[in-house]
Scaffold this motif. Structure first.
Motif, PDB file in Angstrom:
ATOM      1  N   ASP A  92       0.827  -1.204   0.000  1.00  0.00           N
ATOM      2  CA  ASP A  92       0.000   0.000   0.000  1.00  0.00           C
ATOM      3  C   ASP A  92       0.863   1.255   0.000  1.00  0.00           C
ATOM      4  O   ASP A  92       0.604   2.199  -0.754  1.00  0.00           O
ATOM      5  N   GLN A  93       1.890   1.267   0.816  1.00  0.00           N
ATOM      6  CA  GLN A  93       2.778   2.428   0.873  1.00  0.00           C
ATOM      7  C   GLN A  93       3.464   2.636  -0.478  1.00  0.00           C
ATOM      8  O   GLN A  93       3.603   3.765  -0.942  1.00  0.00           O
ATOM      9  N   TRP A  94       3.892   1.561  -1.108  1.00  0.00           N
ATOM     10  CA  TRP A  94       4.527   1.617  -2.426  1.00  0.00           C
ATOM     11  C   TRP A  94       3.588   2.271  -3.435  1.00  0.00           C
ATOM     12  O   TRP A  94       4.013   3.088  -4.253  1.00  0.00           O
ATOM     13  N   ILE A  95       2.314   1.959  -3.340  1.00  0.00           N
ATOM     14  CA  ILE A  95       1.326   2.535  -4.250  1.00  0.00           C
ATOM     15  C   ILE A  95       1.051   3.988  -3.883  1.00  0.00           C
ATOM     16  O   ILE A  95       1.079   4.872  -4.747  1.00  0.00           O
ATOM     17  N   PHE A  96       0.783   4.262  -2.604  1.00  0.00           N
ATOM     18  CA  PHE A  96       0.405   5.609  -2.168  1.00  0.00           C
ATOM     19  C   PHE A  96       1.512   6.627  -2.361  1.00  0.00           C
ATOM     20  O   PHE A  96       1.234   7.811  -2.578  1.00  0.00           O
ATOM     21  N   THR A  97       2.760   6.217  -2.292  1.00  0.00           N
ATOM     22  CA  THR A  97       3.873   7.161  -2.485  1.00  0.00           C
ATOM     23  C   THR A  97       4.155   7.421  -3.958  1.00  0.00           C
ATOM     24  O   THR A  97       5.005   8.225  -4.299  1.00  0.00           O
ATOM     25  N   GLY A  98       3.446   6.711  -4.840  1.00  0.00           N
ATOM     26  CA  GLY A  98       3.629   6.933  -6.270  1.00  0.00           C
ATOM     27  C   GLY A  98       4.719   6.087  -6.887  1.00  0.00           C
ATOM     28  O   GLY A  98       4.952   6.175  -8.086  1.00  0.00           O
ATOM     29  N   GLU A  99       5.383   5.275  -6.103  1.00  0.00           N
ATOM     30  CA  GLU A  99       6.454   4.439  -6.640  1.00  0.00           C
ATOM     31  C   GLU A  99       5.924   3.425  -7.646  1.00  0.00           C
ATOM     32  O   GLU A  99       6.626   3.036  -8.567  1.00  0.00           O
ATOM     33  N   GLU A 156       3.610   3.858  -9.856  1.00  0.00           N
ATOM     34  CA  GLU A 156       3.286   4.467 -11.145  1.00  0.00           C
ATOM     35  C   GLU A 156       4.371   4.262 -12.183  1.00  0.00           C
ATOM     36  O   GLU A 156       4.099   3.957 -13.324  1.00  0.00           O
ATOM     37  N   ASP A 157       5.606   4.440 -11.782  1.00  0.00           N
ATOM     38  CA  ASP A 157       6.721   4.293 -12.707  1.00  0.00           C
ATOM     39  C   ASP A 157       6.967   2.819 -13.051  1.00  0.00           C
ATOM     40  O   ASP A 157       7.663   2.518 -14.005  1.00  0.00           O
ATOM     41  N   LYS A 158       6.423   1.920 -12.268  1.00  0.00           N
ATOM     42  CA  LYS A 158       6.745   0.516 -12.400  1.00  0.00           C
ATOM     43  C   LYS A 158       5.686  -0.279 -13.164  1.00  0.00           C
ATOM     44  O   LYS A 158       5.885  -1.409 -13.493  1.00  0.00           O
TER      45      LYS A 158
END
Length: 68
Positions: free
Chosen positions: A56-63, A65-67
């Motif tokens: 969830d944190q990976w998604i919420f921080t926008g990380e 998106e690039d992946k």
């Protein structure tokens, strides 16, 4: 004791299939992200495991998106 049980359920490790279902994506996408070291995961023995909070944190921080 009830609080401990609820914590264990919500903070447990998820499998590839479970995290794929949680995110609404295919297992193949999860494996592709794993190959490219893009999704936060931990290898336990031969199996990949995921913490929902980390994903969830990976998604919420926008990380994520690039992946994607």
């Amino acid at each position: 004791m009830e609080t401990i049980v609820n914590l264990e359920i919500t903070d447990r490790w998820l499998s590839v299939q479970e995290i794929a279902q949680y995110l609404g994506i295919s297992k193949e996408t999860v494996y592709r992200w794993l190959e490219n070291k893009k999704i936060p995961a931990h290898k336990i023995g031969k199996q990949w495991k995921f913490k929902v909070q980390e994903v969830d944190q990976w998604i919420f921080t926008g990380e994520a998106e690039d992946k994607l």
